[in-house]
Design an enzyme around this catalytic site. Structure first.
Site, PDB file in Angstrom:
ATOM      1  N   ASP A 284       0.867  -1.182   0.000  1.00 33.18           N
ATOM      2  CA  ASP A 284       0.000   0.000   0.000  1.00 33.18           C
ATOM      3  C   ASP A 284       0.898   1.224   0.000  1.00 33.18           C
ATOM      4  OD1 ASP A 284      -2.166   1.835   0.406  1.00 33.18           O
ATOM      5  OD2 ASP A 284      -3.236   0.317   1.574  1.00 33.18           O
TER       6      ASP A 284
ATOM      7  N   VAL B 198       4.448   0.266  -1.387  1.00 35.68           N
ATOM      8  CA  VAL B 198       4.565  -0.054  -2.806  1.00 35.68           C
ATOM      9  C   VAL B 198       3.432   0.625  -3.560  1.00 35.68           C
ATOM     10  CG1 VAL B 198       4.514  -1.904  -4.538  1.00 35.68           C
ATOM     11  CG2 VAL B 198       5.643  -2.290  -2.343  1.00 35.68           C
TER      12      VAL B 198
ATOM     13  N   SER C   5     -16.331  -4.446  -7.766  1.00 33.16           N
ATOM     14  CA  SER C   5     -17.450  -3.742  -7.143  1.00 33.16           C
ATOM     15  C   SER C   5     -18.695  -4.084  -7.942  1.00 33.16           C
ATOM     16  CB  SER C   5     -17.186  -2.233  -7.196  1.00 33.16           C
ATOM     17  OG  SER C   5     -18.346  -1.501  -6.882  1.00 33.16           O
TER      18      SER C   5
ATOM     19  N   TYR D  49     -14.546   5.295 -12.039  1.00 34.22           N
ATOM     20  CA  TYR D  49     -14.425   4.158 -11.126  1.00 34.22           C
ATOM     21  C   TYR D  49     -15.152   2.947 -11.712  1.00 34.22           C
ATOM     22  CZ  TYR D  49     -15.128   1.306  -6.929  1.00 34.22           C
ATOM     23  OH  TYR D  49     -15.167   0.272  -6.023  1.00 34.22           O
TER      24      TYR D  49
ATOM     25  N   LYS E 248     -13.620  -0.717 -12.724  1.00 27.67           N
ATOM     26  CA  LYS E 248     -14.078  -1.968 -12.121  1.00 27.67           C
ATOM     27  C   LYS E 248     -14.666  -2.917 -13.164  1.00 27.67           C
ATOM     28  CE  LYS E 248     -12.548  -1.122  -8.074  1.00 27.67           C
ATOM     29  NZ  LYS E 248     -11.476  -1.939  -7.503  1.00 27.67           N
TER      30      LYS E 248
END
Length: 177
Positions: free
Chosen positions: A36, A57, A133, A146, A150
């Site tokens: 993260d 990372v 999602s 977004y 996804k």
């Protein structure tokens, strides 16, 4: 259930679904590696557990991601939970924000896949879990970029599953509401 000592790599382990998975696998005795950019969040996820190790990372940095098995040994389970979700109408969102969202949500998945999946396939085992999602199945207003990212995660993971059906690696794409 994770085998004691097995390596579970969780991207986006500094919060949300990644944090919950890290805590669960750690409690089962797995060696949990967090990737993260959220250093404080990873520290909170790890708490006092000796089983949780974190690395700062950026998943959009392919070279950094490729060092994963050199650092940890063979990854038995991958939980790709990293992602961002800026809100706004597509026409109003900054171009750089939309491209950054795709680079993290989809490009990060591509990078971690190319770093970890070949080893799993060579060993003939592993669990590969992508977090998408419901927006990856049903478009949502004010989250167009977004949603597009996804959709890409869902399609990429589904394709990986079909291309590697007899490999011994198990694939799942989780689509929380």
């Amino acid at each position: 259930m994770a085998d004691a000592g097995s390596v579970v790599l969780i991207t986006g382990g500094g919060s949300g679904m990644g944090r919950e998975a890290a805590r669960r696998f750690s409690a089962q005795g797995a060696r949990v590696a967090l990737f993260d950019v959220n250093v404080a969040g990873m520290a909170e996820t790890a708490g006092a557990s000796a089983n949780v190790h974190s690395w700062t990372v950026d998943l959009t940095d392919f070279a950094a991601v490729c060092e994963v098995e050199e650092r940890l040994g063979p990854v038995e389970r991958l939980y790709n939970c990293a992602g961002i979700m800026p809100f706004g109408k597509l026409v109003d969102q900054d171009n750089a924000v939309i491209h950054r969202l795709m680079a993290i949500n989809y490009g990060g998945l591509v990078n971690i896949t190319q770093a970890v999946l070949p080893g799993m396939l060579q060993r003939g085992r592993g669990d590969f879990v992508s977090f998408a999602s419901m927006a990856g199945l049903i478009p949502m207003l004010l989250t167009g970029a977004y949603t597009a990212s996804k959709f890409a995660v869902v399609a990429f993971t589904e394709t990986l599953y079909h291309e590697n059906r007899e490999s011994g690696v198990r694939f799942a794409c989780v689509c929380p509401p």
